[in-house]
Design an enzyme around this catalytic site. Structure first.
Site, mmCIF file in Angstrom:
data_model
loop_
_atom_site.group_PDB
_atom_site.id
_atom_site.type_symbol
_atom_site.label_atom_id
_atom_site.label_comp_id
_atom_site.label_asym_id
_atom_site.label_seq_id
_atom_site.Cartn_x
_atom_site.Cartn_y
_atom_site.Cartn_z
ATOM 1 N N HIS A 1 -55.465 -25.403 115.607
ATOM 2 C CA HIS A 1 -55.256 -25.043 117.015
ATOM 3 C C HIS A 1 -55.893 -26.097 117.914
ATOM 4 O O HIS A 1 -57.046 -25.969 118.317
ATOM 5 C CB HIS A 1 -55.854 -23.671 117.292
ATOM 6 C CG HIS A 1 -55.336 -23.044 118.548
ATOM 7 N ND1 HIS A 1 -55.114 -21.693 118.673
ATOM 8 C CD2 HIS A 1 -54.973 -23.581 119.734
ATOM 9 C CE1 HIS A 1 -54.658 -21.426 119.885
ATOM 10 N NE2 HIS A 1 -54.563 -22.570 120.554
ATOM 11 N N HIS B 1 -55.150 -28.895 121.278
ATOM 12 C CA HIS B 1 -54.334 -29.390 122.395
ATOM 13 C C HIS B 1 -54.654 -30.873 122.592
ATOM 14 O O HIS B 1 -55.726 -31.223 123.081
ATOM 15 C CB HIS B 1 -54.638 -28.605 123.670
ATOM 16 C CG HIS B 1 -54.349 -27.135 123.547
ATOM 17 N ND1 HIS B 1 -53.127 -26.583 123.853
ATOM 18 C CD2 HIS B 1 -55.124 -26.104 123.117
ATOM 19 C CE1 HIS B 1 -53.150 -25.282 123.635
ATOM 20 N NE2 HIS B 1 -54.369 -24.961 123.183
ATOM 21 N N ASN C 1 -47.812 -26.938 124.505
ATOM 22 C CA ASN C 1 -47.801 -26.772 125.962
ATOM 23 C C ASN C 1 -48.212 -28.058 126.671
ATOM 24 O O ASN C 1 -49.215 -28.135 127.372
ATOM 25 C CB ASN C 1 -48.674 -25.586 126.396
ATOM 26 C CG ASN C 1 -50.101 -25.664 125.914
ATOM 27 O OD1 ASN C 1 -50.398 -26.335 124.927
ATOM 28 N ND2 ASN C 1 -50.998 -24.978 126.603
ATOM 29 N N ASP D 1 -48.103 -21.013 122.897
ATOM 30 C CA ASP D 1 -49.533 -20.936 123.187
ATOM 31 C C ASP D 1 -49.828 -21.309 124.633
ATOM 32 O O ASP D 1 -49.289 -22.270 125.175
ATOM 33 C CB ASP D 1 -50.321 -21.850 122.262
ATOM 34 C CG ASP D 1 -51.812 -21.596 122.382
ATOM 35 O OD1 ASP D 1 -52.218 -20.447 122.146
ATOM 36 O OD2 ASP D 1 -52.542 -22.519 122.730
ATOM 37 N N ASP E 1 -59.419 -24.358 119.035
ATOM 38 C CA ASP E 1 -58.689 -24.246 120.308
ATOM 39 C C ASP E 1 -59.161 -25.344 121.264
ATOM 40 O O ASP E 1 -59.420 -25.108 122.445
ATOM 41 C CB ASP E 1 -58.856 -22.866 120.929
ATOM 42 C CG ASP E 1 -57.839 -22.601 122.055
ATOM 43 O OD1 ASP E 1 -56.962 -23.458 122.287
ATOM 44 O OD2 ASP E 1 -57.954 -21.541 122.706
ATOM 45 N N HIS F 1 -60.095 -30.740 129.543
ATOM 46 C CA HIS F 1 -59.834 -30.814 130.987
ATOM 47 C C HIS F 1 -60.833 -31.787 131.596
ATOM 48 O O HIS F 1 -61.965 -31.934 131.090
ATOM 49 C CB HIS F 1 -59.972 -29.450 131.664
ATOM 50 C CG HIS F 1 -58.953 -28.437 131.223
ATOM 51 N ND1 HIS F 1 -57.625 -28.539 131.554
ATOM 52 C CD2 HIS F 1 -59.081 -27.312 130.476
ATOM 53 C CE1 HIS F 1 -56.963 -27.506 131.041
ATOM 54 N NE2 HIS F 1 -57.830 -26.751 130.373
#
Length: 408
Positions: free
Chosen positions: A54, A56, A88, A145, A287, A291
């Site tokens: 998981h 990103h 995403n 997700d 996860d 950012h």
């Protein structure tokens, strides 16, 4: 080319691991190889490389936060040799062309990157993607997700088609119409479990964070009558931040403690840890959600997500191994073995002829998490300032040392 890892702890015993090119040649004591590059692993543990299912990576479209290259470096520093990247992005990974593009771009990093494509086109929850074509292109799972698939019938159809295509569905359990996030997670978890039981179809529940959601998952596991690749149809993951930190961190009004699902209560942490000890949770995933500092500065409008590739092993060791809750063998299952088995990909073993994807770490070495020293492009870690016990020293992928702590 030979690489010889000397005197490390492998599967509970002091052993050497001799690597020839990309594979493990031998695992036993007292190996001698005059032509090998020798790495002294005295006092260190050698485990299969971690697989984080998981992650990103933010590429394409959000590379100001992270990209495949920087994400790969962060993974290597955390002992992660393989990962699944979530869809995403911008644009959403919802077509065979984009899946192939991610695989192509991932060749720049030594880490093994597997794409997860979206369940619905554009993550809009209206029209299913072409699961068979996504599978042919190289996707190993599908997920919306970041959002749930809100329509019950659409999710039911997705489970049927994903099973036929041989793709795992990863569900982000959140009812956007619920009165609060806790009810939202519990409601959709119950729905996914019910549909899975109805259709006899597999489902993987991402980032479980409440004791009620775990109740639904445990019930499904207890009543299942068959297994898929050794697992019940319903599998699940938890994150290190959800078994370590509580919602009290939010009193700091610091955006680095904002994620989705949010941090929960002490009772939830206790239930997650209990479920881990009972074997009701199948794997641990980070996860990893980068950012920028500017995005995280506005607490009221902050985007959800924290980075975690570089701390996944150390937090797990600190919270679960050094407290005596789980033995090392179980830690290895949760981080290295089960994620690969759930997704149907090779690896997760230290034996002759296996891929030489390995994590070598000092189990008792303490280090303090300093965001500026992390390898991710973004620094939004919720573990900043914490002292962790257990540090990655080397990471090898296909026999090549891709991380060396002495040179970091």
């Amino acid at each position: 080319m030979f690489v010889l890892l000397k005197n490390g702890t492998v599967n509970g015993e002091i052993s050497d691991v001799l690597i020839e090119n990309e594979t493990i040649f031998s695992v036993r004591k007292d190996i001698f190889c005059a032509s090998a590059k020798v790495i002294d692993c005295t006092g260190l543990f050698i485990i299969p490389g971690i697989f984080d299912m998981h992650v990103h990576l933010r590429e394409p479209g959000q590379t100001h936060k992270e990209d495949i290259s920087t994400g790969g470096k962060a993974a290597a520093a955390g002992g992660v040799t393989g990962l699944m990247c979530m869809p995403n992005t911008s644009p959403v990974i919802d077509s065979p062309e984009l899946v192939r593009e991610i695989i192509k771009r991932a060749k720049i990093t030594k880490i093994k990157v597997y794409p997860c494509a979206s369940i619905t086109k554009g993550l809009r929850g209206k029209e299913l993607t072409d699961f068979r074509e996504l599978k042919k292109a190289g996707a190993i799972a599908v997920s919306d997700d970041g959002r749930p698939v809100e329509n019950d019938n659409l999710m039911r159809r997705a489970m049927v088609l994903a099973k036929q295509a041989g793709l795992k569905i990863i569900s982000h359990c959140e009812d956007l119409n619920a009165a609060n996030p806790r009810i939202g997670e519990n409601t959709i978890t119950e729905r996914e479990v019910s549909i899975s039981e109805e259709l006899n179809a597999p489902i993987h529940i991402a980032h479980v964070s409440t004791k009620e959601a775990l109740d639904h998952i445990r019930r499904a596991k207890a009543t299942c009558t068959h297994k898929i690749s050794g697992f019940p149809p319903v599998t699940c993951e938890v994150t290190p931040h959800h078994f370590t930190l509580t919602e009290k961190e939010l009193l700091k009004r610091d955006g680095d403690y904002c994620m989705n699902p949010p941090l929960r209560q002490d009772d939830d942490i206790r239930e997650i840890i209990r479920s881990l000890s009972l074997g009701a949770i199948d794997c641990i995933a980070s996860d990893h959600a980068p950012h920028t500092a500017e995005e995280k500065a506005d607490f009221e409008g902050v985007p959800n997500g924290v980075i975690g590739l570089e701390t996944i092993l150390s937090v797990t060791l600190t919270q679960l191994y050094h407290t005596g809750i789980l033995p090392m063998s179980k830690i290895v299952d949760l981080l290295c073995v089960n994620p690969r088995r759930i997704l149907g990909i090779p690896g997760g073993e230290i034996k002759e002829e296996a891929a030489a994807d390995l994590c070598v770490f000092a189990p008792d070495e303490e280090w303090t998490v300093v965001p500026e020293k992390l390898h991710s492009k973004s620094k939004n870690t919720c573990f900043k300032g914490l002292t962790l016990k257990g540090r990655v020293k080397y990471t090898l992928v296909d026999g090549e040392v891709v991380y060396d702590d002495s040179r970091a």
